[in-house]
Motif scaffolding. Sequence first.
Motif, mmCIF file in Angstrom:
data_model
loop_
_atom_site.group_PDB
_atom_site.id
_atom_site.type_symbol
_atom_site.label_atom_id
_atom_site.label_comp_id
_atom_site.label_asym_id
_atom_site.label_seq_id
_atom_site.Cartn_x
_atom_site.Cartn_y
_atom_site.Cartn_z
ATOM 1 N N ALA A 258 45.623 16.939 11.318
ATOM 2 C CA ALA A 258 45.063 15.986 12.285
ATOM 3 C C ALA A 258 45.826 16.036 13.600
ATOM 4 N N LEU A 259 47.155 16.161 13.527
ATOM 5 C CA LEU A 259 47.949 16.293 14.745
ATOM 6 C C LEU A 259 47.537 17.532 15.532
ATOM 7 N N GLN A 260 47.316 18.631 14.846
ATOM 8 C CA GLN A 260 46.920 19.872 15.515
ATOM 9 C C GLN A 260 45.557 19.743 16.181
ATOM 10 N N VAL A 261 44.601 19.153 15.466
ATOM 11 C CA VAL A 261 43.250 19.014 16.015
ATOM 12 C C VAL A 261 43.247 18.048 17.202
ATOM 13 N N GLY A 262 43.937 16.918 17.058
ATOM 14 C CA GLY A 262 44.006 15.959 18.159
ATOM 15 C C GLY A 262 44.717 16.521 19.375
ATOM 16 N N ALA A 263 45.799 17.264 19.150
ATOM 17 C CA ALA A 263 46.530 17.867 20.268
ATOM 18 C C ALA A 263 45.683 18.913 20.988
ATOM 19 N N ALA A 264 44.898 19.672 20.217
ATOM 20 C CA ALA A 264 44.005 20.658 20.839
ATOM 21 C C ALA A 264 42.984 19.969 21.732
ATOM 22 N N ALA A 265 42.499 18.803 21.295
ATOM 23 C CA ALA A 265 41.543 18.041 22.120
ATOM 24 C C ALA A 265 42.200 17.557 23.405
ATOM 25 N N MET A 266 43.445 17.101 23.331
ATOM 26 C CA MET A 266 44.165 16.657 24.528
ATOM 27 C C MET A 266 44.384 17.818 25.492
ATOM 28 N N GLN A 267 44.668 18.984 24.945
ATOM 29 C CA GLN A 267 44.883 20.137 25.809
ATOM 30 C C GLN A 267 43.601 20.532 26.526
ATOM 31 N N ARG A 268 42.482 20.517 25.802
ATOM 32 C CA ARG A 268 41.204 20.887 26.429
ATOM 33 C C ARG A 268 40.793 19.894 27.506
ATOM 34 N N SER A 269 40.997 18.604 27.248
ATOM 35 C CA SER A 269 40.485 17.572 28.156
ATOM 36 C C SER A 269 41.448 17.209 29.271
ATOM 37 N N LEU A 270 42.746 17.131 28.950
ATOM 38 C CA LEU A 270 43.715 16.605 29.908
ATOM 39 C C LEU A 270 44.785 17.610 30.304
ATOM 40 N N GLY A 271 44.807 18.770 29.673
ATOM 41 C CA GLY A 271 45.821 19.759 29.993
ATOM 42 C C GLY A 271 47.177 19.463 29.381
ATOM 43 N N VAL A 272 47.221 18.532 28.410
ATOM 44 C CA VAL A 272 48.484 18.245 27.724
ATOM 45 C C VAL A 272 48.792 19.397 26.779
ATOM 46 N N PRO A 273 49.949 20.048 26.892
ATOM 47 C CA PRO A 273 50.241 21.223 26.035
ATOM 48 C C PRO A 273 50.209 20.850 24.551
ATOM 49 N N SER A 274 49.484 21.607 23.781
ATOM 50 C CA SER A 274 49.412 21.336 22.343
ATOM 51 C C SER A 274 50.732 21.638 21.647
ATOM 52 N N SER A 275 51.628 22.323 22.346
ATOM 53 C CA SER A 275 52.931 22.650 21.755
ATOM 54 C C SER A 275 53.792 21.416 21.528
ATOM 55 N N VAL B 5 55.105 9.419 23.956
ATOM 56 C CA VAL B 5 54.722 8.914 25.279
ATOM 57 C C VAL B 5 55.493 9.649 26.368
ATOM 58 N N GLY B 6 56.790 9.868 26.157
ATOM 59 C CA GLY B 6 57.603 10.580 27.143
ATOM 60 C C GLY B 6 57.109 11.995 27.395
ATOM 61 N N LEU B 7 56.735 12.705 26.325
ATOM 62 C CA LEU B 7 56.239 14.073 26.477
ATOM 63 C C LEU B 7 54.904 14.097 27.215
ATOM 64 N N ILE B 8 54.048 13.122 26.930
ATOM 65 C CA ILE B 8 52.746 13.059 27.618
ATOM 66 C C ILE B 8 52.949 12.770 29.099
ATOM 67 N N LEU B 9 53.878 11.853 29.416
ATOM 68 C CA LEU B 9 54.158 11.548 30.820
ATOM 69 C C LEU B 9 54.729 12.770 31.542
ATOM 70 N N LEU B 10 55.591 13.525 30.869
ATOM 71 C CA LEU B 10 56.153 14.727 31.476
ATOM 72 C C LEU B 10 55.084 15.772 31.781
ATOM 73 N N SER B 11 54.020 15.767 30.985
ATOM 74 C CA SER B 11 52.938 16.723 31.216
ATOM 75 C C SER B 11 51.976 16.257 32.308
ATOM 76 N N GLY B 12 52.220 15.045 32.848
ATOM 77 C CA GLY B 12 51.408 14.546 33.955
ATOM 78 C C GLY B 12 50.129 13.855 33.552
ATOM 79 N N ALA B 13 49.999 13.413 32.310
ATOM 80 C CA ALA B 13 48.781 12.749 31.837
ATOM 81 C C ALA B 13 49.051 11.277 31.587
ATOM 82 N N ASP B 14 47.967 10.501 31.523
ATOM 83 C CA ASP B 14 48.052 9.075 31.224
ATOM 84 C C ASP B 14 48.155 8.907 29.703
ATOM 85 N N PRO B 15 49.209 8.257 29.179
ATOM 86 C CA PRO B 15 49.373 8.133 27.724
ATOM 87 C C PRO B 15 48.197 7.450 27.032
ATOM 88 N N LEU B 16 47.658 6.394 27.630
ATOM 89 C CA LEU B 16 46.539 5.689 27.006
ATOM 90 C C LEU B 16 45.314 6.591 26.888
#
Length: 353
Positions: A296-313, A22-33
Amino acid sequence: MNMKQKGVFALIRVAAVLLLTVGLILLSGADPLQAFQTFFFGIFGTLHGFAEVFVRATPLIFLGLGVAITFRSGFFNLGAEGQLYMGALASTAAAMALPESLGAMRIVLAFGAAFLAGGLWVLFPAWMKSRLGISETVNTIMFNYIAIMIVGVCIRGPLQESGSSLPQSAQLPEGLTLPQLLYPTRLHAGTLLALAAVAVLWFLLYKTTWGFEMQMVGLSRRAALCTGLPVSRSLILSAVIGGGMAGLAGFNEVFGVQHRLLEGVSGGNGYTAVLVALLAFNHPIRVMLASFGLAALQVGAAAMQRSLGVPSSIVSIIIGFIVLMILCGSLPEILSEMRGGFSKQKGGVRHVE
């Protein structure tokens, strides 16, 4: 430590991972939910995303099995990356060199060539470990770079596609690729081969004399020597089988995904396999589960990056933290033993006085 305490510590570790995420998602400027919704939709929301989990997990299963069996015997193989490259190179060269009259048999022979190349590539470090006592960790890492360079030379020389300036081999004929299982996704029959490899390796480790000997050598080499077990044979056998499994990951990437030999065909999966083996405690079935989890973590993170700009790293950070939490799982037992030791020491001092 009783079961209740173990449960409490497990919940603490899970909560720590969730808080970090949650902290990393907030730092990237996205809504955790919203990020979590996108994450799960990326995995289960589309056929492509669901199939991609299996595609990414397949090489990790082969590689994780290869690392796990060597760790079981006390051979710390960090060369799965190089063994993958040699398996990819050998299988591609075999497919190109074998006559077309063999038909689909070329796939079977390429499969065998990949296993053989991966196993032979680790044979020399295993021999140096067994006979000369030279550390295998440095040797296997160095062999990674040698393998990558050899592949680079080959795809710029004898295996380079005719008329192309790109460092890649010619594309495999359609009849030489692994069958596609779920059109139009990239899911292929290599996944079934990986699942079969899990069953074979589990049987080898837990139902055969060879597997028993490998595990005993890994638990205590000195005790294995004293009881007359073939220590050198067990260590070398586990290394060759482990290298062969990593070589099959190279076969999988060439014949199932890329359909040609490329630079960077591994994508660093050979190093990720060490994490897979650690997460799985070197158990074949857990290796499969850990591979699917990381994929699954890699695929889900890639989806977050495409949609919300959350770094997949952030996946790499989370995976590293999960490994740290698992390693911290034994901390309560260590503290308990330390308390017990201090209590005994204190009691002993009182007795002397």
